[in-house]
Design a protein around this motif. Structure first.
Motif, PDB file in Angstrom:
ATOM      1  N   GLU A   1       0.802  -1.272   0.104  1.00  0.00           N
ATOM      2  CA  GLU A   1       0.005   0.041   0.265  1.00  0.00           C
ATOM      3  C   GLU A   1       1.104   1.396   0.059  1.00  0.00           C
TER       4      GLU A   1
ATOM      5  N   GLU B   1      -0.248   4.561   0.030  1.00  0.00           N
ATOM      6  CA  GLU B   1      -0.874   5.576   0.880  1.00  0.00           C
ATOM      7  C   GLU B   1      -1.028   5.264   2.381  1.00  0.00           C
TER       8      GLU B   1
ATOM      9  N   ARG C   1      -4.370   5.131   3.879  1.00  0.00           N
ATOM     10  CA  ARG C   1      -5.252   3.857   3.323  1.00  0.00           C
ATOM     11  C   ARG C   1      -5.041   2.522   3.955  1.00  0.00           C
TER      12      ARG C   1
ATOM     13  N   PRO D   1      -8.297   1.213   6.393  1.00  0.00           N
ATOM     14  CA  PRO D   1      -9.350   1.125   5.912  1.00  0.00           C
ATOM     15  C   PRO D   1      -9.136  -0.206   4.979  1.00  0.00           C
ATOM     16  N   LEU D   2      -7.949  -0.202   4.364  1.00  0.00           N
ATOM     17  CA  LEU D   2      -7.612  -1.572   3.568  1.00  0.00           C
ATOM     18  C   LEU D   2      -7.816  -2.662   4.662  1.00  0.00           C
TER      19      LEU D   2
ATOM     20  N   THR E   1     -11.713   3.838  12.253  1.00  0.00           N
ATOM     21  CA  THR E   1     -12.254   3.587  10.873  1.00  0.00           C
ATOM     22  C   THR E   1     -12.902   2.419  10.753  1.00  0.00           C
TER      23      THR E   1
ATOM     24  N   SER F   1     -15.269  -0.714   8.227  1.00  0.00           N
ATOM     25  CA  SER F   1     -15.784  -1.168   6.911  1.00  0.00           C
ATOM     26  C   SER F   1     -16.973  -2.079   7.231  1.00  0.00           C
TER      27      SER F   1
ATOM     28  N   ASP G   1     -18.394   0.663   4.300  1.00  0.00           N
ATOM     29  CA  ASP G   1     -18.870   2.128   4.238  1.00  0.00           C
ATOM     30  C   ASP G   1     -19.883   2.753   5.323  1.00  0.00           C
TER      31      ASP G   1
END
Length: 253
Positions: free
Chosen positions: A19, A21, A24, A27-28, A58, A60, A62
């Motif tokens: 990854e 970024e 990210r 969330p990933l 964070t 998931s 969304d």
């Protein structure tokens, strides 16, 4: 562990390592845990148990961003069996709600509120390293059926990967806000190594700080040097400053 489970862990590790970024990464990871276990939802939480406060960092899928997660935490964190377990023990083993909850939980206001707001039923926690009085970890939920021994084994191995991400993140977040390493293809892990090189740490000391092997540190250094177009530590730090990735003045000491 089956070949399928081993591949899931391999893919999770590769997702972390590749990854570009840093923002990210978490969330990933939430997305991957949902798919890999699988579960209905995954949330990274950060709690101050002593103060009775906390936040969902964070999650998931969304739609969780519109759910009243912080309100649920504030109202019911002290009654939640998994959170109580980790608050009052030094245990950092993933556990399911079924392992630690008694009949009172399933009849409680906290359970009903979570069920109504986000549909929680069975839950599994991945506790991460944190300071005394703090709870940091991932809470995952699924409906219908509980978690198996195989799920718990996978979760324990995944937890060690997430702890490593936390160690990298801490180093990077402690740095002053500078340039964006992703602009140069530099990952969160490589940026953490660069920051610790700037502190004058050896590869062995960097490995201890980031909970990785010295061999892995050397590999990160090689990748850093290649991306920065340099061949040694001194030039790498100089290039990092010129690109705005490191403060103009090196750390004191």
């Amino acid at each position: 562990m089956s070949g399928h489970d081993a591949k899931r862990l391999h893919d999770l590790a590769m997702a972390i390592l590749t990854e570009r970024e840093p923002v990210r990464v978490w969330p990933l990871l939430m997305e991957r845990l949902i798919a890999d276990l699988p579960v209905d939802l995954a949330v990274l939480i950060d709690l101050d148990w002593r103060a009775g406060t906390g936040h969902a960092q964070t999650g998931s899928p969304d739609w969780l961003y519109e759910a009243p997660l912080d309100a649920l935490i504030h109202a019911h964190m002290r009654a939640h069996p998994l959170l109580r377990h980790y608050a009052h023990t030094r245990d950092r083993t993933p556990h399911s709600l079924d392992e630690v909850a008694d009949d009172r939980w399933w009849k409680s206001e906290g359970y009903r509120a979570g069920k109504a707001a986000i549909g929680i039923d069975r839950q599994l926690a991945l506790p991460l390293n944190s300071r005394p009085g703090q709870i940091r970890g991932v809470i995952m939920s699924r409906s219908g059926h509980g978690f198996t021994d195989r799920d718990l084994e996978f979760a324990d191995l995944a937890r060690s990967l997430l702890d490593t991400v936390s160690a990298y993140e801490k180093v990077v977040l402690d740095m002053p806000k500078l340039g964006d390493p992703a602009e140069y293809g530099i990952t969160l892990r490589e940026m953490a190594v660069l920051a610790l090189l700037d502190e004058g740490l050896t590869a062995h000391a960097i490995g201890s700080r980031l909970q990785i092997t010295e061999k892995t540190v050397v590999k990160h250094k090689e990748n850093l040097y290649r991306k920065l177009g340099v061949h040694d530590r001194v030039t790498a730090l100089k290039k990092g400053r010129s690109l705005g990735l490191l403060p103009i003045e090196p750390p004191a000491g």
